[in-house]
Design a protein around this motif. Sequence first.
Motif, PDB file in Angstrom:
ATOM      1  N   LYS A  84     -23.331   1.829  -8.683  1.00 28.52           N
ATOM      2  CA  LYS A  84     -22.468   0.934  -9.073  1.00 28.52           C
ATOM      3  C   LYS A  84     -22.262   0.884  -9.785  1.00 28.52           C
ATOM      4  N   VAL A  85     -21.060  -0.271  -9.899  1.00 30.95           N
ATOM      5  CA  VAL A  85     -19.541  -0.659 -10.030  1.00 30.95           C
ATOM      6  C   VAL A  85     -19.483  -1.259 -10.851  1.00 30.95           C
ATOM      7  N   LEU A  86     -18.723  -1.803 -12.012  1.00 26.10           N
ATOM      8  CA  LEU A  86     -18.942  -3.040 -13.140  1.00 26.10           C
ATOM      9  C   LEU A  86     -16.985  -3.211 -12.998  1.00 26.10           C
ATOM     10  N   GLY A 102       0.388  -3.238  -7.903  1.00 26.77           N
ATOM     11  CA  GLY A 102      -0.430  -2.921  -6.766  1.00 26.77           C
ATOM     12  C   GLY A 102      -1.519  -1.985  -7.689  1.00 26.77           C
ATOM     13  N   LYS A 103      -1.741  -2.161  -9.024  1.00 26.38           N
ATOM     14  CA  LYS A 103      -2.860  -1.534 -10.157  1.00 26.38           C
ATOM     15  C   LYS A 103      -4.201  -2.511  -9.973  1.00 26.38           C
ATOM     16  N   SER A 104      -4.614  -3.712  -9.833  1.00 25.32           N
ATOM     17  CA  SER A 104      -5.396  -4.314  -9.686  1.00 25.32           C
ATOM     18  C   SER A 104      -6.375  -4.128  -7.718  1.00 25.32           C
ATOM     19  N   TRP A 105      -4.904  -3.752  -6.796  1.00 30.20           N
ATOM     20  CA  TRP A 105      -5.589  -3.246  -5.698  1.00 30.20           C
ATOM     21  C   TRP A 105      -5.990  -2.174  -5.477  1.00 30.20           C
ATOM     22  N   LEU A 106      -5.496  -1.486  -6.150  1.00 27.98           N
ATOM     23  CA  LEU A 106      -6.035   0.256  -6.379  1.00 27.98           C
ATOM     24  C   LEU A 106      -7.278   0.318  -6.735  1.00 27.98           C
ATOM     25  N   VAL A 107      -7.698  -0.072  -7.974  1.00 25.76           N
ATOM     26  CA  VAL A 107      -9.165  -0.454  -8.639  1.00 25.76           C
ATOM     27  C   VAL A 107      -9.522  -0.937  -8.451  1.00 25.76           C
ATOM     28  N   LEU A 108      -9.661  -2.031  -7.880  1.00 31.38           N
ATOM     29  CA  LEU A 108     -10.547  -3.214  -6.552  1.00 31.38           C
ATOM     30  C   LEU A 108     -11.250  -2.187  -5.104  1.00 31.38           C
ATOM     31  N   TRP A 109     -10.247  -1.745  -4.353  1.00 34.02           N
ATOM     32  CA  TRP A 109     -10.620  -0.663  -3.648  1.00 34.02           C
ATOM     33  C   TRP A 109     -11.120   0.303  -4.137  1.00 34.02           C
ATOM     34  N   LEU A 110     -11.158   1.170  -4.794  1.00 32.56           N
ATOM     35  CA  LEU A 110     -12.100   2.081  -5.417  1.00 32.56           C
ATOM     36  C   LEU A 110     -12.973   1.477  -5.549  1.00 32.56           C
ATOM     37  N   CYS A 111     -13.271   0.607  -6.924  1.00 31.11           N
ATOM     38  CA  CYS A 111     -14.784   0.036  -6.442  1.00 31.11           C
ATOM     39  C   CYS A 111     -15.428  -0.095  -5.142  1.00 31.11           C
ATOM     40  N   GLN A 112     -15.066  -0.509  -4.172  1.00 28.64           N
ATOM     41  CA  GLN A 112     -15.568  -1.389  -3.437  1.00 28.64           C
ATOM     42  C   GLN A 112     -15.896   0.756  -3.119  1.00 28.64           C
ATOM     43  N   MET A 113     -14.934   1.499  -2.645  1.00 29.37           N
ATOM     44  CA  MET A 113     -15.865   2.829  -2.197  1.00 29.37           C
ATOM     45  C   MET A 113     -16.862   3.636  -2.547  1.00 29.37           C
ATOM     46  N   ILE A 114     -16.812   4.044  -4.218  1.00 26.10           N
ATOM     47  CA  ILE A 114     -17.462   3.848  -5.465  1.00 26.10           C
ATOM     48  C   ILE A 114     -19.078   3.548  -4.555  1.00 26.10           C
ATOM     49  N   LEU A 145     -19.595   3.630 -12.760  1.00 32.27           N
ATOM     50  CA  LEU A 145     -17.064   3.437 -12.861  1.00 32.27           C
ATOM     51  C   LEU A 145     -17.843   2.281 -13.583  1.00 32.27           C
ATOM     52  N   VAL A 146     -16.796   1.915 -14.758  1.00 31.04           N
ATOM     53  CA  VAL A 146     -16.414   0.336 -15.017  1.00 31.04           C
ATOM     54  C   VAL A 146     -14.834   0.475 -15.273  1.00 31.04           C
ATOM     55  N   THR A 200     -21.264  -3.417  -6.565  1.00 30.87           N
ATOM     56  CA  THR A 200     -20.284  -3.898  -7.519  1.00 30.87           C
ATOM     57  C   THR A 200     -20.204  -5.503  -8.144  1.00 30.87           C
ATOM     58  N   ALA A 201     -20.502  -5.104  -9.450  1.00 28.52           N
ATOM     59  CA  ALA A 201     -20.497  -7.326 -10.158  1.00 28.52           C
ATOM     60  C   ALA A 201     -19.261  -6.947 -10.537  1.00 28.52           C
ATOM     61  N   PHE A 202     -18.788  -8.393 -10.619  1.00 31.24           N
ATOM     62  CA  PHE A 202     -17.950  -8.883 -11.589  1.00 31.24           C
ATOM     63  C   PHE A 202     -17.769  -9.750 -12.610  1.00 31.24           C
ATOM     64  N   ALA A 203     -17.101  -9.499 -13.373  1.00 33.76           N
ATOM     65  CA  ALA A 203     -17.217 -10.530 -14.800  1.00 33.76           C
ATOM     66  C   ALA A 203     -15.539 -11.038 -14.490  1.00 33.76           C
ATOM     67  N   THR A 204     -15.044 -11.894 -14.960  1.00 34.74           N
ATOM     68  CA  THR A 204     -14.324 -13.252 -15.522  1.00 34.74           C
ATOM     69  C   THR A 204     -13.351 -13.137 -16.793  1.00 34.74           C
ATOM     70  N   GLU A 205     -15.116 -13.333 -17.318  1.00 39.99           N
ATOM     71  CA  GLU A 205     -14.508 -13.428 -18.977  1.00 39.99           C
ATOM     72  C   GLU A 205     -15.445 -12.012 -20.238  1.00 39.99           C
ATOM     73  N   THR A 206     -15.077 -11.676 -20.791  1.00 45.26           N
ATOM     74  CA  THR A 206     -15.966 -10.613 -22.041  1.00 45.26           C
ATOM     75  C   THR A 206     -15.418 -10.727 -22.989  1.00 45.26           C
ATOM     76  N   LEU A 207     -16.355 -11.282 -24.495  1.00 58.07           N
ATOM     77  CA  LEU A 207     -16.253 -10.869 -25.913  1.00 58.07           C
ATOM     78  C   LEU A 207     -15.171  -9.460 -26.199  1.00 58.07           C
ATOM     79  N   PRO A 208     -14.199  -9.406 -26.825  1.00 56.67           N
ATOM     80  CA  PRO A 208     -13.236  -8.538 -27.164  1.00 56.67           C
ATOM     81  C   PRO A 208     -13.634  -7.127 -27.564  1.00 56.67           C
TER      82      PRO A 208
END
Length: 336
Positions: A70-72, A43-55, A127-128, A98-106
């Motif tokens: 703002k949150v990335l 449930g790590k992703s649920w936790l950080v998604l909620w933290l993003c929303q709260m901030i 927060l990032v 809140t901004a989302f990205a599903t692909e990045t450079l390494p």
Amino acid sequence: MTKRLETITGEKLFELELKESRVIIENILPSGLHILAGSPKIGKSWLVLWLCQMIATGETVWGFKTTKGKVLYLCLEDKLPRIKSRLMSITENASEATAFATETLPLGGGLVAQIENYIINNPETMLVVIDTLQQVRTLGSDNISYANDYKDISALKSISDKYDIAIVCVHHLRKMKDDDPFNMISGSMGLSGSADGSYVLVRDNRMSSKAKLFITGRDIPDTELRLEFDKVNCLWKLIEHDAYDEFENDEPIIRAICDYIREKKSYYNTSTHLLSELAKCGYKEEITPATLSKKLRSHADILNEKFNIYIEFIRKSDKRILSIRDGNDTNDSNIA
């Protein structure tokens, strides 16, 4: 010719007006580079998604204040349909902050520049989140070493330090159990050792909805939160906070100060002088003035909220002053 060391004396350092690190979530998340680790599917992703929303919305996290901004969220193990579904599960009003990205450079291949470019164009960023750290690393699991771990973390830490923001890297735990939960963070000590804070989420058992979130860091007190996952609202809810129990049972110096201020109503002098005053009242524990100031800083919010006692740290050219007052006392003339 060897370049000379740039040094500063302790006296000069005390005189400098330095900006303290920004607090993103009080008592939980300061600015800096942090590792959030847990077993797969815990449930790590649920936790950080909620933290993003709260901030992003400036709402409190388990009763703790947040710094709105703002949150990335780099959600690299999910696609947009799943992210949308999860976001709709935890809120009815998604935030433009809140901004989302599903692909990045390494890492080592352009990610640092991508994050920095986003922050420059969005200076309100607080927060990032990188979910997960392994997804942006170019090394395979068989190439883990202290040097490589330290190098990867240092590259991200340089951004958090430069822009005074928090970067949270979601990571995994080793399968091997350990009495110290922070020893279970996957990888070498280069990860947790170079990070500013580490967070380990551990369920009571695999089928349980309850878990413990262990927190340690350079600018936050060691804390253990008891959480429970609300499957209906898809949220980790706080059910117990050990910092308050620690305050009641294991911090006699704070209790002694509470008793002193209740009697005297106010105090305006140095930490050294306060220790001598407490000794006159029968307090026997040996503690340095610097440690006393550190404990007062870490308990300032609790003293305010639970006991209506207010603390201010005042810098003067030759010394640092503690100003402490009983908020229940309306006679301002007591303040020296």
